[in-house]
Design an enzyme around this catalytic site. Structure first.
Site, mmCIF file in Angstrom:
data_model
loop_
_atom_site.group_PDB
_atom_site.id
_atom_site.type_symbol
_atom_site.label_atom_id
_atom_site.label_comp_id
_atom_site.label_asym_id
_atom_site.label_seq_id
_atom_site.Cartn_x
_atom_site.Cartn_y
_atom_site.Cartn_z
ATOM 1 N N TRP A 146 0.801 -1.220 0.000
ATOM 2 C CA TRP A 146 0.000 0.000 0.000
ATOM 3 C C TRP A 146 0.836 1.273 0.000
ATOM 4 O O TRP A 146 0.285 2.363 -0.129
ATOM 5 C CB TRP A 146 -0.881 0.021 1.260
ATOM 6 C CG TRP A 146 -0.088 -0.314 2.501
ATOM 7 C CD1 TRP A 146 0.008 -1.557 3.076
ATOM 8 C CD2 TRP A 146 0.752 0.541 3.274
ATOM 9 N NE1 TRP A 146 0.857 -1.516 4.159
ATOM 10 C CE2 TRP A 146 1.330 -0.234 4.310
ATOM 11 C CE3 TRP A 146 1.080 1.894 3.205
ATOM 12 C CZ2 TRP A 146 2.212 0.286 5.257
ATOM 13 C CZ3 TRP A 146 1.971 2.412 4.145
ATOM 14 C CH2 TRP A 146 2.516 1.617 5.150
ATOM 15 N N ASN A 147 2.154 1.183 0.188
ATOM 16 C CA ASN A 147 2.881 2.445 0.411
ATOM 17 C C ASN A 147 3.102 3.253 -0.867
ATOM 18 O O ASN A 147 3.039 4.478 -0.840
ATOM 19 C CB ASN A 147 4.175 2.218 1.201
ATOM 20 C CG ASN A 147 5.129 1.286 0.538
ATOM 21 O OD1 ASN A 147 4.751 0.473 -0.299
ATOM 22 N ND2 ASN A 147 6.394 1.370 0.908
ATOM 23 N N GLY A 223 6.680 -6.398 -0.634
ATOM 24 C CA GLY A 223 5.986 -6.365 0.647
ATOM 25 C C GLY A 223 6.934 -6.684 1.778
ATOM 26 O O GLY A 223 8.157 -6.499 1.658
ATOM 27 N N SER A 224 6.372 -7.193 2.852
ATOM 28 C CA SER A 224 7.177 -7.411 4.050
ATOM 29 C C SER A 224 8.014 -8.692 3.929
ATOM 30 O O SER A 224 7.679 -9.604 3.163
ATOM 31 C CB SER A 224 6.255 -7.516 5.258
ATOM 32 O OG SER A 224 5.399 -8.633 5.090
ATOM 33 N N GLU A 245 10.852 -8.061 -3.433
ATOM 34 C CA GLU A 245 11.353 -6.747 -2.990
ATOM 35 C C GLU A 245 10.786 -6.529 -1.597
ATOM 36 O O GLU A 245 9.596 -6.257 -1.441
ATOM 37 C CB GLU A 245 10.895 -5.646 -3.954
ATOM 38 C CG GLU A 245 11.426 -5.800 -5.378
ATOM 39 C CD GLU A 245 12.923 -5.611 -5.495
ATOM 40 O OE1 GLU A 245 13.549 -5.122 -4.525
ATOM 41 O OE2 GLU A 245 13.482 -5.960 -6.542
ATOM 42 N N CYS A 279 10.241 1.612 1.607
ATOM 43 C CA CYS A 279 11.242 0.557 1.817
ATOM 44 C C CYS A 279 12.628 1.172 1.860
ATOM 45 O O CYS A 279 13.473 0.769 2.642
ATOM 46 C CB CYS A 279 11.141 -0.487 0.717
ATOM 47 S SG CYS A 279 11.271 0.195 -0.937
ATOM 48 N N GLU A 457 14.503 -5.180 -9.859
ATOM 49 C CA GLU A 457 13.557 -4.393 -10.634
ATOM 50 C C GLU A 457 14.353 -3.196 -11.160
ATOM 51 O O GLU A 457 15.448 -2.922 -10.691
ATOM 52 C CB GLU A 457 12.389 -3.931 -9.759
ATOM 53 C CG GLU A 457 11.547 -5.116 -9.290
ATOM 54 C CD GLU A 457 10.203 -4.757 -8.705
ATOM 55 O OE1 GLU A 457 10.113 -3.693 -8.063
ATOM 56 O OE2 GLU A 457 9.258 -5.547 -8.881
#
Ligand code: NAD
Length: 476
Positions: A146-147, A223-224, A245, A279, A457
């Protein structure tokens, strides 16, 4: 209730409702469905049907379509930015910036369309020649947090689509709305039906269905770290490829010969942008003993000046945190840092005032010199808190930086070229910025080491994570 976007259409797939709330006010913004395994299957079918024709489309045409899609996203920024702010919380200015970065990444991959090449091998057996073909993988699943819902999606869409794959994407359950609109815009600008599909839902149900689906050949996950591990384990069952990632705890090292004011600005911007929920945010600062207090005070002075407020209010520089859980975690990490000797130089908790009552606001916070085993040192801090520690020298700074389980980004500020190069070579991270703010470039491969992930990426390098090579031998 906005439906999923499948096969070029908005589809009202059945599934338990998920409410999307505004992080600044707690108000209900909209509701989407948790489409689960049946919904994912429908989207994978559409993506599988679209794949042969998309693969057969010349790479240059795929590139043109991506470029047209990026232009359409740019044209729609005024419409998209308020949606992004309402579901994510970030200031409108940052929403606009995010959307323009998402378009830029698509343009970058559009430009790489003609760089997709195979190889010819001539010196085999007498009378034998060979070609090495570069082929797309098929249907790619993209799971995004969501960030930065749109840039993190573009990081996957760009390389996946330009190399001829089709995509089924799942945004986070709390930020599906911008992504759904984004998908429609790309389709309306020319992307054929089924090439890019978006399903809505929870991680444990809809996300899990993407991991399990036998016809998805690769999962690109951001994500986490705990969920990333689960993705990798689950992918083994169907032998999917993965790129991961994951979390980070990026250090910024300032030596006493640095341009200290510039380092302070970079640290402040690098930490408090997106309310610290990035991140690649600066999450730890190590400064030479002689300047450490000046660095900490400098960042604290900037933190105190930042204007906190709802993202849609003019002048807001830092919005609310995205969720109540995220804020509680940050509060626990700050409390732990204080218990372990840290001195709070700015912020420290929730802001006072009625206007902040219903949202997940947390003040930009600076903590000086907590114990090195404090949670802010060993865990990822995903919010607006920055610990600063004094260190004896570069060796200590590098050792402390590398003691983290994460290895995403890192920065060093010094006027000594040899020290900068040493840091660049010895820091365990996917990126090192030297005397530079932490800007990510589409041209450069990006991806973490250790618990920060696997694969790249950005850059031309990302293309290899969405393609496979096939050897063809010809008797002449
Ligand atoms: P998260 O791992 O909880 O969720 C990310 C996505 O995974 C969401 O779409 C979620 O619905 C989905 N998901 C959750 N459980 C799943 C399951 N069992 N199966 C399939 N999908 C599942 O991440 P978060 O905590 O919401 O996001 C923040 C984290 O993301 C931070 O750790 C941050 O550092 C990291 N992040 C990394 C990068 C990077 O490029 N390295 C970029 C941004 C964020």
């Amino acid at each position: 209730m906005p439906g999923s976007f499948v096969d070029g259409e908005v589809l009202d797939l059945p599934g338990g409702p998920i409410e999307v709330h505004d992080p600044a006010t707690g108000d209900l913004v909209d509701t989407v469905a948790d489409v689960g395994a049946d919904g994912v299957d429908r989207a994978v079918q559409a993506a599988s049907d679209a794949f042969p024709d998309w693969w057969a489309t010349p790479a240059s045409t795929r590139g043109h379509l991506l470029r047209d899609g990026a232009a359409a996203v740019r044209d729609a920024i005024d419409e998209l930015a308020p949606i992004l702010t309402s579901e994510q919380g970030k200031p409108l200015r940052e929403s606009r910036l995010e959307l323009s970065r998402a378009a830029e990444t698509l343009e970058h991959y559009a430009g790489l369309a003609l760089a997709i090449r195979g190889a010819a091998v001539s010196d085999l057996d007498r009378g034998a020649r060979a070609m090495v073909l570069t082929r797309p993988l098929g249907v790619v699943g993209a799971i995004v947090p969501w960030n930065f819902p749109t840039t993190l999606l573009s990081n996957k869409l760009g390389p996946a689509l330009v190399t001829g794959n089709t995509v089924v994407a799942k945004p986070d359950e709390t930020t599906p709305l911008t992504t759904l609109r984004f998908a429609r815009i790309l389709h309306e600008s020319g992307l054929p039906a089924g090439v890019f599909n978006v399903v809505t839902g929870l991680g444990a149900t809809t996300g899990q269905a993407i991991l399990d689906h036998p016809d998805i050949r690769k999962v690109a996950f951001t994500g986490s770290t705990p969920v990333g591990r689960h993705v990798m384990r689950t992918a083994a069952d169907t032998l999917k490829r993965v790129t991961l990632e994951l979390g980070g705890s990026d250090p910024l090292i300032v030596l006493d010969d640095a341009d200290v004011d510039a380092a302070i600005s970079a640290a402040s911007m690098g930490r408090f942008f997106n309310c610290g929920q990035a991140c690649l945010a600066i999450k730890r600062v190590y400064a030479s003993e002689s300047i450490a207090e000046r660095v900490a005070e400098g960042i604290a002075a900037k933190a105190r000046k930042l204007v906190l407020g709802p993202g849609d209010r003019t002048g807001t520089q830092v919005g609310p945190m995205h969720s109540a859980d995220g804020r509680e975690l940050i509060e626990a990490q700050v409390a732990d840092a204080v218990e372990r000797g840290g001195e709070v130089l700015a912020g420290g908790g929730r802001p006072e005032g009625d206007e902040y009552g219903a949202g997940h606001f947390h003040q930009p916070t600076v903590v000086y010199d907590p114990a090195h085993d404090a949670r802010v040192s060993v865990e990822e801090t995903f919010g607006p808190v920055l610990p600063v520690w004094p260190v004896a020298d570069l060796d200590e700074a590098i050792a402390r930086s590398n003691a983290s389980p994460f290895g995403l980004g890192s920065s060093v500020w010094t006027s000594d070229l040899a020290a900068a190069m040493q840091a660049a070579e010895r820091l365990d991270a996917g990126y090192t910025w030297i005397n530079s703010r932490t800007k990510v470039y589409d041209e450069l491969p990006f991806g973490g080491v250790k618990q920060s992930g696997y694969g790249k990426e950005h850059g031309e390098e990302a293309l290899s994570f969405y393609t496979e090579q096939k050897s063809v031998v010809i008797r002449t």
